[in-house]
Design a protein around this motif. Structure first.
Motif, short mmCIF file in Angstrom:
data_model
loop_
_atom_site.label_atom_id
_atom_site.label_comp_id
_atom_site.label_asym_id
_atom_site.label_seq_id
_atom_site.Cartn_x
_atom_site.Cartn_y
_atom_site.Cartn_z
N HIS A 102 0.84 -1.20 0.00
CA HIS A 102 0.00 0.00 0.00
C HIS A 102 0.87 1.25 0.00
O HIS A 102 2.06 1.20 0.24
CB HIS A 102 -0.99 0.02 1.16
CG HIS A 102 -0.39 -0.03 2.53
ND1 HIS A 102 -0.73 -1.00 3.43
CD2 HIS A 102 0.51 0.75 3.16
CE1 HIS A 102 -0.06 -0.81 4.55
NE2 HIS A 102 0.70 0.25 4.42
N HIS A 103 0.20 2.35 -0.28
CA HIS A 103 0.83 3.66 -0.20
C HIS A 103 0.54 4.19 1.20
O HIS A 103 -0.56 4.03 1.72
CB HIS A 103 0.27 4.59 -1.27
CG HIS A 103 0.94 5.92 -1.27
ND1 HIS A 103 2.20 6.12 -1.75
CD2 HIS A 103 0.53 7.12 -0.80
CE1 HIS A 103 2.54 7.38 -1.60
NE2 HIS A 103 1.53 8.01 -1.02
N TYR A 105 0.93 7.54 3.73
CA TYR A 105 1.18 8.96 3.89
C TYR A 105 0.93 9.29 5.36
O TYR A 105 -0.12 8.96 5.90
CB TYR A 105 0.26 9.80 2.99
CG TYR A 105 0.42 11.27 3.22
CD1 TYR A 105 1.51 11.96 2.69
CD2 TYR A 105 -0.48 11.97 4.00
CE1 TYR A 105 1.69 13.31 2.93
CE2 TYR A 105 -0.32 13.32 4.24
CZ TYR A 105 0.76 13.99 3.70
OH TYR A 105 0.94 15.32 3.95
N THR A 119 5.99 10.13 2.94
CA THR A 119 5.26 9.51 1.84
C THR A 119 6.05 8.28 1.41
O THR A 119 7.18 8.40 0.95
CB THR A 119 5.10 10.48 0.65
OG1 THR A 119 4.44 11.65 1.13
CG2 THR A 119 4.28 9.87 -0.45
N ASP A 121 5.94 3.89 0.04
CA ASP A 121 5.27 2.69 -0.45
C ASP A 121 5.73 1.56 0.46
O ASP A 121 6.92 1.45 0.78
CB ASP A 121 5.61 2.41 -1.91
CG ASP A 121 4.90 3.40 -2.83
OD1 ASP A 121 3.68 3.58 -2.66
OD2 ASP A 121 5.56 3.99 -3.70
N SER A 143 8.48 7.31 -1.61
CA SER A 143 7.58 7.51 -2.73
C SER A 143 7.62 8.99 -3.11
O SER A 143 7.84 9.85 -2.26
CB SER A 143 6.17 7.09 -2.32
OG SER A 143 5.29 7.20 -3.40
N LYS A 146 2.02 11.91 -2.77
CA LYS A 146 0.82 11.31 -2.19
C LYS A 146 -0.05 10.80 -3.31
O LYS A 146 -0.31 11.50 -4.28
CB LYS A 146 0.07 12.35 -1.36
CG LYS A 146 -1.12 11.78 -0.64
CD LYS A 146 -1.76 12.82 0.24
CE LYS A 146 -2.98 12.24 0.90
NZ LYS A 146 -3.66 13.19 1.75
N LYS A 147 -0.47 9.53 -3.20
CA LYS A 147 -1.28 8.91 -4.26
C LYS A 147 -2.71 8.83 -3.84
O LYS A 147 -3.04 8.68 -2.73
CB LYS A 147 -0.76 7.51 -4.57
CG LYS A 147 0.63 7.55 -5.16
CD LYS A 147 1.12 6.14 -5.43
CE LYS A 147 2.53 6.16 -5.96
NZ LYS A 147 3.08 4.88 -6.20
#
Length: 147
Positions: A102-103, A105, A119, A121, A143, A146-147
């Protein structure tokens, strides 16, 4: 007649395996959410209940914590997460192992420093211990956004 019985038994087995995978995916999702909340709260018992003693916890900067160090940093607020948001979560289950990506943040205030943003991964490896999913390994990489 035998072919029909074999087909029916096979069909029921497929349904049972599929249902178990769906149940495991929900249980892993729930465990990941409990971990997110425990990392914010820094509550020792909650953190310890979600990990195995053999935990290896890799940071994006290259440092690797063991289970004791992971818990101690969060309890002492050496690592202090004010918020953690998770997105784009993907779960793959292989027997008693779950791979979660997952991402991540977060807003941090490590040791009382001014809030900062992280931020990342994340790769999590969960293992099923009895009926509970426990964190076995974690690796973070930086990363871009922010995704």
């Amino acid at each position: 007649m035998i072919k029909k019985v074999l087909f029916a038994v096979s069909f029921l087995m497929v349904i049972a395996v599929s249902a178990q995978k769906n149940n495991d995916a929900k249980s892993v999702t729930d465990a990941a959410e409990k971990l997110r909340l425990a990392m914010i709260s820094g509550e020792k018992s909650a953190l310890e209940s979600l990990i195995v003693p053999e935990l290896t916890y890799g940071h994006s900067g290259g440092h690797i914590d063991d289970a004791k160090e992971f818990v101690e940093k969060l309890v002492s607020k050496k690592s202090d997460f004010l918020t953690i948001e998770i997105s784009n979560q993907n779960i793959q289950i292989l027997g008693n192992t779950a791979i979660v990506r997952h991402h991540f943040y977060a807003t941090t205030a490590d040791l009382g420093k001014a809030p900062g943003d992280v931020t990342l991964d994340i790769l999590l490896v969960w293992t099923k211990v009895k009926n509970d999913w426990k964190l076995l390994a974690r690796q973070a990489v930086k990363s871009e956004k922010k995704k």
